[in-house]
Scaffold this motif. Structure first.
Motif, PDB file in Angstrom:
ATOM      1  N   GLU A   1       0.688  -1.316  -0.092  1.00  0.00           N
ATOM      2  CA  GLU A   1       0.006  -0.011   0.022  1.00  0.00           C
ATOM      3  C   GLU A   1       0.863   1.260  -0.007  1.00  0.00           C
ATOM      4  N   ILE A   2       2.078   1.150   0.022  1.00  0.00           N
ATOM      5  CA  ILE A   2       3.146   2.279   0.197  1.00  0.00           C
ATOM      6  C   ILE A   2       3.643   2.465  -1.459  1.00  0.00           C
ATOM      7  N   PRO A   3       3.046   3.767  -2.078  1.00  0.00           N
ATOM      8  CA  PRO A   3       3.404   3.870  -3.519  1.00  0.00           C
ATOM      9  C   PRO A   3       4.764   3.531  -3.747  1.00  0.00           C
ATOM     10  N   ALA A   4       5.784   3.914  -2.808  1.00  0.00           N
ATOM     11  CA  ALA A   4       7.047   3.866  -3.356  1.00  0.00           C
ATOM     12  C   ALA A   4       7.409   2.174  -3.591  1.00  0.00           C
ATOM     13  N   LYS A   5       6.867   1.513  -2.456  1.00  0.00           N
ATOM     14  CA  LYS A   5       7.100   0.029  -2.456  1.00  0.00           C
ATOM     15  C   LYS A   5       6.406  -0.747  -3.466  1.00  0.00           C
TER      16      LYS A   5
END
Length: 149
Positions: A45-49
């Protein structure tokens, strides 16, 4: 690249797909049986991840994620000439034998430094326990997709 993979009975699998399959399986059979469910869900859910996981691939041999070190070495040798040509940025081998690799790193908080959710503390030890159950002398190979085209 695909001819090389086929000759080694290998196939790439996107890490994002692997994570979403894990989540779907956990939801189907009960998340309480899947100790990394909360961590996995939080990570994608973390965009960069999410972007990172879409660019990274695990290489499965004979449909197995973990295989003999000699197999991983041969696969790495065969794929190495493709590194930097636009398809593969780097190759990373992971030794899954806990005696030969460091323990998982401490949780890096999703929001503020030092803000570690309870599930992260609990599941970090679950991950260490899962790694400890892996057979000796095993490896897997990961490919990072090149961002240059």
């Amino acid at each position: 690249m695909f001819d090389t993979l086929i000759s080694h009975r290998a196939a790439p699998k996107c890490l994002f797909d692997t994570f979403t399959e894990y989540l779907a399986t956990a939801e189907k059979y009960g998340i309480e049986r899947y100790p990394l469910y909360e961590w996995t869900k939080a990570m994608i859910e973390i965009p960069a991840k999410r972007e990172e996981y879409l660019k990274n691939f695990a290489v499965y041999v004979d449909d197995c994620e973990v295989y003999a070190e000699a197999t991983a070495d041969a696969l790495e040798t065969a794929l190495q000439p493709l590194v930097g040509c636009g398809l593969i940025a780097r190759i990373i081998k992971h030794n899954t034998n806990p005696a030969n690799n460091p323990q998982p790193p401490e949780w890096r908080a999703m929001t503020e430094p030092g803000d570690e959710p309870t599930f992260a503390r609990r599941h970090r030890s679950d991950l260490r326990n899962a790694l400890a159950r892996q057979p000796d002398n095993v490896s897997n190979t990961a490919l990072a997709k090149s961002t240059s085209s």
